[in-house]
Design an enzyme around this catalytic site. Structure first.
Site, mmCIF file in Angstrom:
data_model
loop_
_atom_site.group_PDB
_atom_site.id
_atom_site.type_symbol
_atom_site.label_atom_id
_atom_site.label_comp_id
_atom_site.label_asym_id
_atom_site.label_seq_id
_atom_site.Cartn_x
_atom_site.Cartn_y
_atom_site.Cartn_z
ATOM 1 N N ILE A 1 37.468 43.187 41.399
ATOM 2 C CA ILE A 1 36.639 41.975 41.501
ATOM 3 C C ILE A 1 35.846 41.901 40.197
ATOM 4 O O ILE A 1 35.173 42.877 39.836
ATOM 5 C CB ILE A 1 35.672 42.104 42.699
ATOM 6 N N CYS B 1 44.759 31.875 41.481
ATOM 7 C CA CYS B 1 44.680 32.778 40.329
ATOM 8 C C CYS B 1 45.422 32.227 39.118
ATOM 9 O O CYS B 1 45.361 32.807 38.036
ATOM 10 C CB CYS B 1 45.211 34.154 40.696
ATOM 11 N N HIS C 1 40.034 40.999 36.563
ATOM 12 C CA HIS C 1 40.751 39.812 37.037
ATOM 13 C C HIS C 1 39.748 38.779 37.572
ATOM 14 O O HIS C 1 39.618 38.593 38.771
ATOM 15 C CB HIS C 1 41.755 40.244 38.120
ATOM 16 N N CYS D 1 45.527 47.924 42.604
ATOM 17 C CA CYS D 1 44.879 46.625 42.788
ATOM 18 C C CYS D 1 44.022 46.233 41.596
ATOM 19 O O CYS D 1 43.358 47.077 41.004
ATOM 20 C CB CYS D 1 43.973 46.665 44.012
ATOM 21 N N SER D 2 43.995 44.933 41.307
ATOM 22 C CA SER D 2 43.070 44.434 40.298
ATOM 23 C C SER D 2 41.673 44.394 40.924
ATOM 24 O O SER D 2 41.540 44.259 42.131
ATOM 25 C CB SER D 2 43.498 43.048 39.831
#
Lengths: 133, 383
Positions: free
Chosen positions: B211, B85, B332, B208-209
């Site tokens: 998809i 990332c 993200h 959470c980020s």
């Protein structure tokens, strides 16, 4: 899918099934997962096989509820970072009642099925942890 | 050695782009960046592109060549950079170094990821490629699982409550409310976070980020080239560091040593400390990551990040606003994120951000690969 193949499992069988790590004879550092090179002594290090007892303490844990491929049938399951009594740390599933899993609890390694590579693939075995008190 | 400046920036919308392929997205971002700089393709001398896992997401390797091909930039040299990332910031750093070496005057640093061509569980497994395949992935760990292990350790050690942790996504969603590039524009409450489904205890869906598909690009220039452009944003410092690949091998689960070392190097190069940063973009892939970042970057003492959240010090109007575009929670696309963060700081320092920090003169970006095995910190200034 977890990257797995028969050569990979064959290569790692001593570590995966018997918890054989390594130790540097020079500086006494122990490594699990095994390392073939002492990160402290570097080329002066003398790496030898070092079997771990499988006993340890949970230092953090989580319950996986959105599993990756291959683990769908087991979800939800607990995964902990365990500090082994001999000194290294490892990630592993903790079997038994999810509500009983807590930081600080003692565990011991047990041989279990890990996951299946699909209906035709190999069944992968390895070590999980059972609460011991 | 020449100084380096950002002279152009462009980003696609962060979204599920079912109608666009990776090559479309990176070309779109590159064209926007060139247009922003007022340059033509022929002015570009080299390209660096960050991408985590096109091989597993879309079966495509040799991505740098594909990118220059579709952007019509052949035969310039093109290089793919990978650090999970943190691939975007890594491409940026490599582009800076290429200019500093004296080899080039104008270079593109880009990042791109196409994550929605495969099903969700496959994406989870692919992302886990950033961890240790033999000893983390093999026991059923996921990336949210790794950050959940850090969360539990941090909450236990420093007494951070679940409600306090929820302040991270609440703040970031609020910041990104009007961001036209964000995947979501929706204000949420602490209760929304606590009511969202558990993904890996104690982290919930809204921690959470997502998809995301997306691409981002910036144009970098040497000092002599940059002087001809309006509003150059100067790279004051660049730091990169590494740590053990597996989380379980670290001495501490409640800090990221790589981020600490990378930020120290970046501050040293820039000749300033954390108290001089006006605005920051930090890698909040999961809520706990932003908490750790406050401490690793020196915005808070160890164990005291919660105070910044409770006192709104990292919100717009606070002492050090963090993630003014909404951060990673609002999209993200892993390989693009590092560049997307830099673009927000560039906008802030040019005074053109959607959620503008008043008189922002210095900004920082913090981009993390995996569970902290790679970290890059960049510091920018308008002077």
């Amino acid at each position: 899918m977890v990257h797995s193949s028969i050569p990979l499992f064959w290569r790692l069988r001593k570590a995966k099934y018997r918890l054989e790590g390594t130790k540097c004879r020079k500086c006494k550092s122990v490594f699990f997962p095994p390392r073939s090179f002492c990160s402290r002594c570097r080329r002066k290090g003398e790496i030898e096989c070092f079997p771990f007892s499988g006993k340890g303490t949970i230092i953090s844990y989580t319950i996986i509820r959105t599993p990756p491929e291959g683990f769908e049938k087991q979800s939800p399951y607990a995964v902990a970072i365990v500090k082994l009594d001999e000194g290294a740390q490892i990630s592993g599933q903790v079997i038994g009642d999810l509500k009983e899993v807590e930081t600080g609890k003692r565990v011991s390694a047990v041989f279990r099925k890990m996951y299946e590579d699909g209906p035709q693939g190999v069944i992968n075995y390895g070590l999980k942890f059972a609460l011991t008190g | 050695m020449t100084r380096v400046a950002v002279i152009g920036a462009g980003c696609t919308k962060l979204d599920e782009h079912w109608d666009k392929s990776l090559r479309d997205l990176s070309t779109e971002a590159g064209v926007l960046a060139l247009k922003d700089a007022g340059l033509e393709g022929k002015d570009i001398q080299a390209l660096y592109i960050g991408n985590m896992s096109a091989g597993r997401f879309i079966g495509q390797e040799h991505l740098a060549a594909l990118t220059v091909d579709h952007a019509g930039l052949t035969p310039i040299p093109a290089t793919r950079c990978e650090a999970a990332c943190a691939s975007g910031a890594l491409a940026f750093r490599k582009a800076c170094m290429a200019i500093k070496s004296g080899e080039y005057d104008i270079v593109v640093a880009a990042g791109a990821e196409k994550m929605t061509d495969i099903k969700g569980t496959s994406a989870i497994s692919t992302l886990m490629g950033a961890g240790d395949q033999e000893w983390e992935s093999a026991v059923g760990l996921t990336f949210v699982g790794l950050y959940a292990l850090m969360t539990n350790a941090y909450m236990r050690e420093f007494g951070l409550t679940r409600e306090e942790l929820a302040l991270v996504p609440v703040k970031n969603h609020k910041h990104g409310l009007n961001n036209p590039y964000a995947q979501f524009n929706k204000e949420i409450t602490v209760q929304d976070v606590l009511n969202s489904p558990l993904i890996a205890d104690p982290l919930r869906l809204l921690d959470c980020s997502p998809i995301t598909d997306g691409a981002a690009a910036v144009i970098l220039a040497s000092e002599r080239a940059a002087r001809k452009f309006d509003n150059p944003v100067w790279v004051l410092g660049s730091g990169q560091a590494s740590d053990t690949l597996a989380l379980h091998s670290r001495a501490s689960l409640t800090e990221m040593l790589a981020a600490r070392v990378a930020s120290r190097k970046a501050y040293e190069q820039a000749g300033l400390g954390p108290d001089k940063i006006d605005v920051a973009e930090v890698h909040d892939c999961f809520s706990i990551a932003e908490v750790l970042a406050y401490e690793d970057l020196g915005f808070a003492n160890k164990g005291e990040a919660r105070k910044l959240l409770i006192n709104n010090e990292t919100a717009i109007g606070g002492r050090i606003p963090v993630n003014t575009d909404g951060g990673l929670k609002l999209g993200h696309p892993v390989g693009a994120t590092g560049i997307k963060q830099i673009i927000e700081i560039v906008k802030q320092l040019r005074g053109r951000a959607v959620t503008q920090v008043k008189d922002a003169k210095t900004g920082l970006t913090h981009n993390v690969g995996g569970s902290g095995a790679t970290a890059l910190v960049h510091i920018f200034g308008s002077e």
